[in-house]
Design an enzyme around this catalytic site. Structure first.
Site, PDB file in Angstrom:
ATOM      1  N   SER A 299      36.908  71.683 -40.637  1.00 31.60           N
ATOM      2  CA  SER A 299      37.311  70.702 -39.754  1.00 31.60           C
ATOM      3  C   SER A 299      36.320  69.788 -39.247  1.00 31.60           C
ATOM      4  O   SER A 299      35.808  68.954 -40.169  1.00 31.60           O
ATOM      5  CB  SER A 299      37.665  71.529 -38.491  1.00 31.60           C
ATOM      6  OG  SER A 299      38.412  70.925 -37.680  1.00 31.60           O
TER       7      SER A 299
ATOM      8  N   LYS B 157      33.951  67.396 -41.915  1.00 33.71           N
ATOM      9  CA  LYS B 157      33.528  65.998 -42.091  1.00 33.71           C
ATOM     10  C   LYS B 157      32.129  66.120 -42.327  1.00 33.71           C
ATOM     11  O   LYS B 157      31.506  65.074 -43.110  1.00 33.71           O
ATOM     12  CB  LYS B 157      33.874  65.632 -40.579  1.00 33.71           C
ATOM     13  CG  LYS B 157      35.253  65.412 -40.072  1.00 33.71           C
ATOM     14  CD  LYS B 157      35.556  64.899 -38.737  1.00 33.71           C
ATOM     15  CE  LYS B 157      36.600  65.536 -37.788  1.00 33.71           C
ATOM     16  NZ  LYS B 157      37.939  65.367 -38.142  1.00 33.71           N
TER      17      LYS B 157
ATOM     18  N   TRP C 221      48.110  67.084 -38.045  1.00 36.39           N
ATOM     19  CA  TRP C 221      47.279  66.521 -37.451  1.00 36.39           C
ATOM     20  C   TRP C 221      46.007  66.056 -38.302  1.00 36.39           C
ATOM     21  O   TRP C 221      45.557  64.999 -38.185  1.00 36.39           O
ATOM     22  CB  TRP C 221      46.563  67.282 -36.450  1.00 36.39           C
ATOM     23  CG  TRP C 221      45.631  66.715 -35.297  1.00 36.39           C
ATOM     24  CD1 TRP C 221      44.338  66.995 -35.126  1.00 36.39           C
ATOM     25  CD2 TRP C 221      45.857  65.668 -34.205  1.00 36.39           C
ATOM     26  NE1 TRP C 221      43.748  66.164 -34.126  1.00 36.39           N
ATOM     27  CE2 TRP C 221      44.646  65.370 -33.866  1.00 36.39           C
ATOM     28  CE3 TRP C 221      46.837  64.796 -34.000  1.00 36.39           C
ATOM     29  CZ2 TRP C 221      44.423  64.510 -32.686  1.00 36.39           C
ATOM     30  CZ3 TRP C 221      46.564  63.648 -33.271  1.00 36.39           C
ATOM     31  CH2 TRP C 221      45.615  63.650 -32.602  1.00 36.39           C
TER      32      TRP C 221
ATOM     33  N   HIS D 232      45.385  75.479 -39.589  1.00 38.96           N
ATOM     34  CA  HIS D 232      44.130  74.754 -39.389  1.00 38.96           C
ATOM     35  C   HIS D 232      43.202  75.962 -39.873  1.00 38.96           C
ATOM     36  O   HIS D 232      42.503  76.321 -38.747  1.00 38.96           O
ATOM     37  CB  HIS D 232      43.876  74.130 -37.981  1.00 38.96           C
ATOM     38  CG  HIS D 232      42.877  73.274 -38.021  1.00 38.96           C
ATOM     39  ND1 HIS D 232      42.520  72.165 -38.820  1.00 38.96           N
ATOM     40  CD2 HIS D 232      41.843  73.356 -37.120  1.00 38.96           C
ATOM     41  CE1 HIS D 232      41.383  71.620 -38.432  1.00 38.96           C
ATOM     42  NE2 HIS D 232      40.806  72.443 -37.369  1.00 38.96           N
TER      43      HIS D 232
HETATM   44  C1  GCU Z   1      40.113  68.317 -33.267  1.00 39.17           C
HETATM   45  C2  GCU Z   1      39.814  66.943 -33.758  1.00 39.17           C
HETATM   46  C3  GCU Z   1      39.820  67.126 -35.335  1.00 39.17           C
HETATM   47  C4  GCU Z   1      38.603  68.212 -35.849  1.00 39.17           C
HETATM   48  C5  GCU Z   1      39.347  69.412 -35.051  1.00 39.17           C
HETATM   49  C6  GCU Z   1      38.098  70.648 -35.249  1.00 39.17           C
HETATM   50  O1  GCU Z   1      41.384  68.819 -33.645  1.00 39.17           O
HETATM   51  O2  GCU Z   1      40.909  66.149 -33.486  1.00 39.17           O
HETATM   52  O3  GCU Z   1      39.165  65.830 -35.704  1.00 39.17           O
HETATM   53  O4  GCU Z   1      38.529  68.244 -37.039  1.00 39.17           O
HETATM   54  O5  GCU Z   1      39.231  69.411 -33.677  1.00 39.17           O
HETATM   55  O6  GCU Z   1      36.901  70.492 -35.628  1.00 39.17           O
HETATM   56  O7  GCU Z   1      38.737  71.907 -35.441  1.00 39.17           O
END
Ligand code: GCU
Length: 423
Positions: free
Chosen positions: A260, A264, A351, A402
């Site tokens: 997540s 990144k 998402w 997720h």
């Molecule tokens: C939120 C956010 C995402 C991110 C995520 C996470 O959903 O919008 O961009 O990757 O949190 O880090 O769990």
């Protein structure tokens, strides 16, 4: 003036009511979810989350193999000496921010060693990576496991983690990897909690390592300097500095993994530091592996509004203007080339735009091929639960949410086995 507006004005004057926001002046709030359960959000720019593939198409990606002066990149040397530095510089200046020259020094201390952890299967150490010279300054506690029976330095999986959390907070399911499996395959495993380096909160630039790099009188980083994603990525490199000193570990074979927002971070760390031998970005989504120009799920507008501290201040200018970004995520992945990159997404995590992450892996393909590596091997989204692991770009679309699923771990380890050769 519309009749309703006139009525409010009259009421305000006559009855002394405060001026009301008229219902017809603002668009109705979108529902919080669509029929499939995907989050629907309206960004401050007015953009509302889209999940319609037909509406997501129609963008043009920048060509990673064309120099800023318009010339085509035709050989590996031009990529390495000229185009790669150009793209890296664009990412530093406009997207995540550069590491300031005043970034603190890191020092290491092996604080604990257990030579018979996991019933004798592992040697476990806790290493304190201290940033700056104040004893009460930020410090990351790295837990390192090495298979006890290893006879030579092992390749290692470095896991950027949300935890371990205080016992009062629930753990995320993906929080620790399948440790016994990782060790029995011949890898070491290390993790640290990202917020020990830099808090993950709005206006957090006054604390953590970012604060240590502020000049006297400076209250926040310069517009092209680090947001927290760069700070976390930088810390991963400092942990790698330690691993280079640990004789149980082969620091030339370290796979970096994050989920997540930490997916990144793993991609950006791989771009910044070519010593990372492999990157696994799980469900990394917007401003991770998924294409920003594709209007699907979370967008630049959402990240800029909801998580401004992750990015350089300069990133804000792309809110509502995604196509003006000089880069897109296929170029972030290509910055890791020729090193292997594995990307995953989940059906219940639209998402994060799994299809957009796949298309970015496809878009990085020409750079991998130019460098003599095998790309994904397809331009069509593979069937669900069918990992692509044979090239230097890997992908897995799991049924589920997720998370790093057990099947993702298996596919990742199979991919890593091919490239890092644990035995
Ligand atoms: C939120 C956010 C995402 C991110 C995520 C996470 O959903 O919008 O961009 O990757 O949190 O880090 O769990």
């Amino acid at each position: 003036m519309k009749p309703a507006a006139r009525l409010v004005t009259i009421l305000t004057i006559v009855v002394g009511l405060p001026p009301l926001a008229l219902p017809q002046q603002t668009a109705p709030a979108p529902p919080r979810q669509d029929a499939a359960g995907n989050p629907v959000r309206r960004a401050p720019t007015g953009h509302v989350s889209n999940y319609d593939e037909a509406k997501a198409a129609g963008y043009t990606l920048p060509d990673p193999l064309v120099l800023a002066n318009g010339q085509r990149v035709r050989d590996a040397k031009t990529w390495t000496d000229r185009r790669r530095p150009e793209i890296l510089e664009l990412y530093k200046t406009h997207i995540y921010g550069r590491v300031p020259e005043r970034a603190p020094k890191a020092s290491f201390e092996v604080a604990e060693t257990d030579a018979a952890a996991m019933e004798g299967a592992a040697i476990r150490k806790r290493i304190v990576v201290r940033f700056g010279d104040k004893p009460d300054g930020p410090a990351a506690n790295v837990t390192l496991y090495v298979p006890a029976k290893a006879t030579r330095p092992v390749p290692l999986v470095l896991h950027l983690m949300f935890g371990p959390r205080p016992s009062s907070e629930p753990a995320r399911p993906m929080e620790t990897g399948p440790l016994a499996d990782i060790l029995s395959r011949g890898y070491g495993y290390a993790h640290f909690r990202y917020t020990e380096v830099q808090p993950d909160a709005r206006d957090s630039g006054g604390s953590g390592v970012i604060a240590l790099a502020l000049a006297p009188g400076q209250t926040k980083p310069e517009p092209d300097e680090w947001g927290s994603i760069t700070a976390w990525a930088w810390a991963a490199s400092r942990v790698l500095d330690y691993l280079e000193t640990d004789r149980a570990v082969d620091a030339r074979r370290v796979a970096l993994l994050g989920h997540s927002r930490l997916g990144k971070t793993a991609l950006w760390a791989g771009a910044l530091d070519p010593r990372f031998a492999l990157v696994f970005a799980s469900c990394s989504g917007e401003m991770g592996a998924s294409l920003a120009r594709r209007d699907y799920g979370e967008t630049v507008d959402d990240v800029a509004a909801n998580f401004p501290w992750w990015m350089a201040e300069n990133f804000q200018k792309f809110s509502g203007r995604w196509s003006d970004m000089p880069v897109d995520s296929h170029m972030l992945i290509a910055l890791c080339a020729p090193r292997p990159v594995f990307v995953t997404g989940g059906t219940q995590d639209q998402w994060a735009d799994p299809h957009g992450m796949f298309l970015a892996q496809v878009g990085a393909g020409p750079v991998y091929r130019l460098l003599g590596k095998k790309d994904l091997g397809t331009t069509t989204l593979p069937p669900l639960d069918t990992p692509l692991t044979s090239g230097s770009l890997g992908f897995h679309y799991h049924t589920g949410g997720h998370t790093i699923s057990p099947a993702d771990w298996n596919a990742f380890l199979e991919f890593a086995d091919r490239h890092l050769k644990p035995r």
